[in-house]
Design an enzyme around this catalytic site. Structure first.
Site: not given
Length: 328
Positions: A130, A154
């Site tokens: 990501s 995250y």
């Protein structure tokens, strides 16, 4: 070819599964069907994939299980030629509230997949990462060598997964590639994402809600472009051990995105601004030149075209999708 897609009932994983089945590959999906968002979306995805499999003479097997279960992962990877590891606890804001869960799934689960791929002697492992690994920009657009300083659990978990993949490649020669996705959107996307929320609210006579002042910029990537990047890695080995940005054609301010949706669906509505949320990056922008050079990646969907396509899909599927958006 036998392909395993972890998280294959999810948004990106489901689109990959559908594409591989259209190409005639046999696919096994591993998904835990976590009700992080409306579970009906995942069931719709599986139904769509079953239809595609029947139409193309391919085989689809769906296993309800978790990447944290090393025994399950090992058994499935052993029968796969190529593995696409998409399973993750998504959501920057969720990770701020549940960092242990994010670490267990995104880090420990990824190590299970890496070790199983090594033991199973797979031809290729593609790891979903990501743009959240970058954090605060030193310079834009982000090149893969840009300093990494993630600002959410995250982002940390995804960066840890990349490092584990690198180590497995350097120590053991594991043929693994990490793809850094930049805010992927499209049909069947998570209903708590900005674009789906903007569309839902405008369809229901409510103003789109923007967190912060809306001057944050995002590199929104249409899911078809992401699928193309992954499919290329079925047939090329030039990127083994590499990390590649997978982004779009341009960036857009969040407030402009809200206006773009509003102008198409509810031009009389205003845009509502509320307090910014923790963990959200101010800006993302991908330099995709490395992916272009190595695998011929060329994003083709502008944000304007992608939003129009999503709105049209939403209109056709509103009856079943919208209640799930509302329940988030």
């Amino acid at each position: 070819m036998n392909i395993l897609v972890t998280g294959g009932a999810g948004f990106i994983g489901g689109h990959l599964t559908e594409a591989f089945l259209r190409d005639g590959h046999d696919v096994v999906v591993l998904d835990n069907f976590d009700p992080f968002y409306g579970i009906g979306i995942k069931h719709r995805t599986v139904d769509q994939c079953r239809t595609v499999a029947r139409s193309n003479g391919a085989t689809l097997s769906v296993v309800e299980g978790d990447v944290r279960d090393a025994e399950t992962v090992t058994g499935l990877v052993a029968d796969a030629d190529v593995v696409f590891h998409q399973a993750a606890q998504a959501g920057v804001r969720t990770s701020v509230e549940r960092p242990r869960t994010v670490t267990a799934i995104n880090v420990n689960g990824t190590v299970n997949v890496l070790q199983s791929a090594l033991d199973g002697d797979v031809e290729r492992l593609v790891l979903a990462s990501s743009s959240s690994v970058y954090g605060k920009p030193v310079a834009l657009p982000y090149h893969e060598d840009h300093p990494k300083a993630p600002i959410s659990p995250y982002g940390v978990s995804k960066l840890a997964g990349e490092h584990y993949a690198r180590v497995y490649h350097e120590l053991h020669g594991l043929p693994v590639v990490s793809l850094r996705y930049f805010t992927v959107y499209g049909p069947r996307m998570r209903p708590n994402m900005a674009i789906s929320n903007f569309v839902s609210r405008c369809y229901n006579g409510q103003p789109p809600v923007v967190y912060g002042d809306g001057r944050q910029t995002r590199d929104f990537t249409f899911v078809d472009d992401v699928v193309d990047a992954n499919r290329t890695l079925l047939t090329t080995d030039v990127a083994d051990g590499e990390v590649l940005n997978v982004g779009s054609t341009d960036t857009i301010e969040i407030r402009r995105l809200a206006e773009l949706v509003r102008d198409q669906l509810a031009p009389d509505q205003s845009v509502e601004f509320v307090d910014a949320q923790k963990g959200d990056a101010d800006h993302t922008h991908a330099d995709v030149s490395k992916a272009r050079d190595l695998i011929g990646y060329e994003p083709s969907t502008t944000i304007e075209d992608g939003v129009e396509r999503f709105i049209e899909w939403y209109r056709r599927n509103r009856e079943w999708y919208e209640p799930l958006v509302a329940s988030g």
